[in-house]
Write an enzyme that holds these catalytic residues in place. Structure first.
Site, PDB file in Angstrom:
ATOM      1  N   ARG A  19       1.182   2.848  -6.354  1.00 52.96           N
ATOM      2  CA  ARG A  19       2.204   3.114  -5.351  1.00 52.96           C
ATOM      3  C   ARG A  19       3.155   1.918  -5.222  1.00 52.96           C
ATOM      4  O   ARG A  19       2.733   0.764  -5.341  1.00 52.96           O
ATOM      5  CB  ARG A  19       1.516   3.363  -4.002  1.00 52.96           C
ATOM      6  CG  ARG A  19       2.448   3.815  -2.897  1.00 52.96           C
ATOM      7  CD  ARG A  19       1.673   4.205  -1.654  1.00 52.96           C
ATOM      8  NE  ARG A  19       0.963   5.453  -1.824  1.00 52.96           N
ATOM      9  CZ  ARG A  19       1.532   6.660  -1.700  1.00 52.96           C
ATOM     10  NH1 ARG A  19       2.814   6.772  -1.395  1.00 52.96           N
ATOM     11  NH2 ARG A  19       0.830   7.758  -1.876  1.00 52.96           N
ATOM     12  N   SER A  27      -6.968  -3.497  -5.972  1.00 51.67           N
ATOM     13  CA  SER A  27      -8.237  -3.178  -5.307  1.00 51.67           C
ATOM     14  C   SER A  27      -9.457  -3.211  -6.220  1.00 51.67           C
ATOM     15  O   SER A  27     -10.119  -2.192  -6.452  1.00 51.67           O
ATOM     16  CB  SER A  27      -8.103  -1.823  -4.647  1.00 51.67           C
ATOM     17  OG  SER A  27      -6.959  -1.861  -3.845  1.00 51.67           O
ATOM     18  N   ASP A  37      -7.330  -3.936  -1.140  1.00 49.40           N
ATOM     19  CA  ASP A  37      -6.876  -2.859  -0.234  1.00 49.40           C
ATOM     20  C   ASP A  37      -7.511  -2.954   1.151  1.00 49.40           C
ATOM     21  O   ASP A  37      -6.902  -2.586   2.164  1.00 49.40           O
ATOM     22  CB  ASP A  37      -7.088  -1.462  -0.840  1.00 49.40           C
ATOM     23  CG  ASP A  37      -8.470  -1.228  -1.406  1.00 49.40           C
ATOM     24  OD1 ASP A  37      -9.306  -2.144  -1.352  1.00 49.40           O
ATOM     25  OD2 ASP A  37      -8.725  -0.113  -1.910  1.00 49.40           O
TER      26      ASP A  37
HETATM   27  C1  GLC Z   1     -14.012  -0.848  -5.322  1.00 47.12           C
HETATM   28  C2  GLC Z   1     -13.389  -2.212  -5.596  1.00 47.12           C
HETATM   29  C3  GLC Z   1     -12.942  -2.880  -4.295  1.00 47.12           C
HETATM   30  C4  GLC Z   1     -12.063  -1.920  -3.500  1.00 47.12           C
HETATM   31  C5  GLC Z   1     -12.775  -0.602  -3.284  1.00 47.12           C
HETATM   32  C6  GLC Z   1     -11.929   0.410  -2.534  1.00 47.12           C
HETATM   33  O1  GLC Z   1     -15.196  -1.020  -4.622  1.00 47.12           O
HETATM   34  O2  GLC Z   1     -14.302  -3.040  -6.276  1.00 47.12           O
HETATM   35  O3  GLC Z   1     -12.248  -4.084  -4.556  1.00 47.12           O
HETATM   36  O4  GLC Z   1     -11.732  -2.511  -2.276  1.00 47.12           O
HETATM   37  O5  GLC Z   1     -13.132  -0.040  -4.542  1.00 47.12           O
HETATM   38  O6  GLC Z   1     -10.766   0.726  -3.216  1.00 47.12           O
END
Ligand code: GLC
Length: 452
Positions: free
Chosen positions: A72, A136, A190
């Site tokens: 995004r 993320s 995130d």
């Molecule tokens: C996975 C990633 C983490 C992220 C989560 C939610 O667990 O390792 O960094 O925050 O997904 O997207």
């Protein structure tokens, strides 16, 4: 064994009792402490170099958000009075070949998407300078604008990225795409974006949670408690910690969980994530249905080879099935037909609904246990109000999930939840918006240094 007993056994396997919730909370606390002091722990407890915003940050900032099924790009105008406005928000679908080929392909894809999107929205070049990047996945940060990938999660496998600084990779891709002014000034998870986005509006927000394709959380920790590192140039008394709770492993696994783990891209890792998040819940249901049909408990009179297809049962079906209130469970029937089970009896459909319920309820209760652990790590006697910001498709779109989480929290902390001592707040777009707020925090800090 009669089919009714088989279903009851599955329900028993997936039940999470109040005592088990309390045990998860205790184990979480000890893993969190060990992670903060640098000892061996399933919780990475990653320092993020981010503090909470003041709510007075101003300006227009661009944020990129890479995390699950989409990439995004958004622009956010911060008004400086705890309010903000999204100027545009566009997504590009991440095809499987883009996330599983080479790192270069993935980063070039993102840079070209940015180029296209900012051109359409005629964003002035100046505004593309300070970009916040929500990335993320677990990264080891050495500052707000550098982070090396520890390892991919959620099915990403793009080669040549592990161990590399993803900010550099992104900035080089911008140059290759002909965007020399574009520059990532802050990289963030995130969960951190979600917390920051909510706390721009609500100063009581101190926990950020994602319940989507993956699951994870971050929270506000006193810097003096993060004994594993020293933080030169970071003067605030608190720092957000990315827990990476998806990897929590003090859990009672069912045989179905072991199968999911064994055939995953990261066996032995992300065990909590594999029991709670959207990427896996449908697959758990499929594995249970397959076993029950092999034992002759369901779908006796039909071809069920369709159940052999990995990932053939989408997580979004679970909520549709749980909510089917038609007399003969027609929606369940339609979904079963969609996945290739052409005939089902009413008793089969009822069994499918009970299995979906058992799997999603366990996920919500484990999520609630983890939330309870984090809030009580911050404030053991719950003396202050806490807002928990949650973003993610599973929480947003799965109707029963938020209700189950609230119920479970009420079981452990009846007074605090009822008196709004713990407030759960859906923070839509938090994962994108927060990165723009963090870019603003970085810009303000730089402006301050330049002035002094
Ligand atoms: C996975 C990633 C983490 C992220 C989560 C939610 O667990 O390792 O960094 O925050 O997904 O997207």
């Amino acid at each position: 064994m009669r089919h009714v007993e088989l279903i009851k056994n599955v329900e028993r396997d997936f039940a999470v009792t109040p005592d088990q919730i309390k045990k998860v909370i205790r184990d979480f606390h000890s893993e969190m402490r060990e992670g903060l002091s640098g000892q061996k722990s399933s919780l990475k407890m990653i320092p993020t170099y981010v503090e909470r915003p003041k709510g007075a940050e101003k300006g227009t900032f661009i944020a990129l958000d890479l995390g699950g099924t989409n990439f995004r790009v958004l622009a956010l105008e911060l008004k400086g009075n705890r309010t903000s406005e999204i100027l545009f928000s566009k997504k590009a679908v991440l095809r499987k070949d883009v996330i599983t080929a080479s790192g270069r392909k993935l980063f070039d894809f993102m840079a070209h998407s940015v180029k296209k999107i900012i051109k359409i929205h005629a964003t002035e070049p100046d505004k593309t300078r300070n970009i916040g990047f929500t990335f993320s996945f677990p990264i080891k940060q050495t500052g707000i604008n550098s982070g090396t990938l520890i390892g991919w999660t959620k099915g990403f496998t793009a080669g040549g990225v592990r161990g590399k600084d993803v900010v550099r990779l992104m900035n080089s891709a911008f140059r290759r795409a002909g965007l020399p002014n574009a520059k990532i000034v802050a990289i963030t998870n995130d969960t951190v974006s979600t917390l920051v986005s909510k706390s721009y509006e609500d100063p009581a927000c101190d926990v950020g949670v994602i319940l989507g394709t993956g699951t994870n959380a971050c929270y506000c920790e006193k810097v003096k408690n993060i004994t594993k590192s020293r933080f030169a140039n970071f003067t605030a008394g608190e720092m957000l910690i990315n827990i990476e709770w998806g990897n929590f492993n003090k859990l009672r696994l069912t045989p179905y969980d072991r199968l999911i783990d064994k055939f995953s891209k990261n066996p032995g890792k992300q065990l909590l994530e594999k029991m709670v998040s959207g990427m896996y819940l449908g697959e758990i249901v499929r594995v249970v249905l397959k076993e029950m049909s092999e034992r002759g408990a369901i779908f006796r009179k039909t071809d069920k080879t369709a159940l052999n297809k990995k990932d053939g049962f989408k997580t979004e079906y679970i909520s549709a099935i749980e909510n089917d209130s038609t007399k003969e469970l027609y929606h369940v029937n339609d979904i079963l037909k969609t996945i290739g089970v052409s005939k089902s009896l009413y008793s089969d459909r009822k069994a499918v609904r009970r299995i979906c319920r058992a799997v999603s309820k366990r996920a919500a209760r484990l999520g609630a246990a983890a939330i309870a652990a984090v809030v009580t790590k911050i404030d053991p006697r719950l003396l202050k109000p806490h807002t928990v910001a949650i973003d993610g498709s599973l929480y947003e779109k799965h109707a029963g999930f938020s209700r189950d989480i609230r119920h479970a929290l009420c079981e452990v902390f009846p007074t605090a939840v009822r008196k709004s001592g713990i407030k759960i707040s859906l923070t839509k777009d938090g994962s994108g918006k927060g990165a723009a707020v963090i870019a603003a925090i970085v810009k303000n800090a730089r402006d301050r240094v330049a002035r002094d």
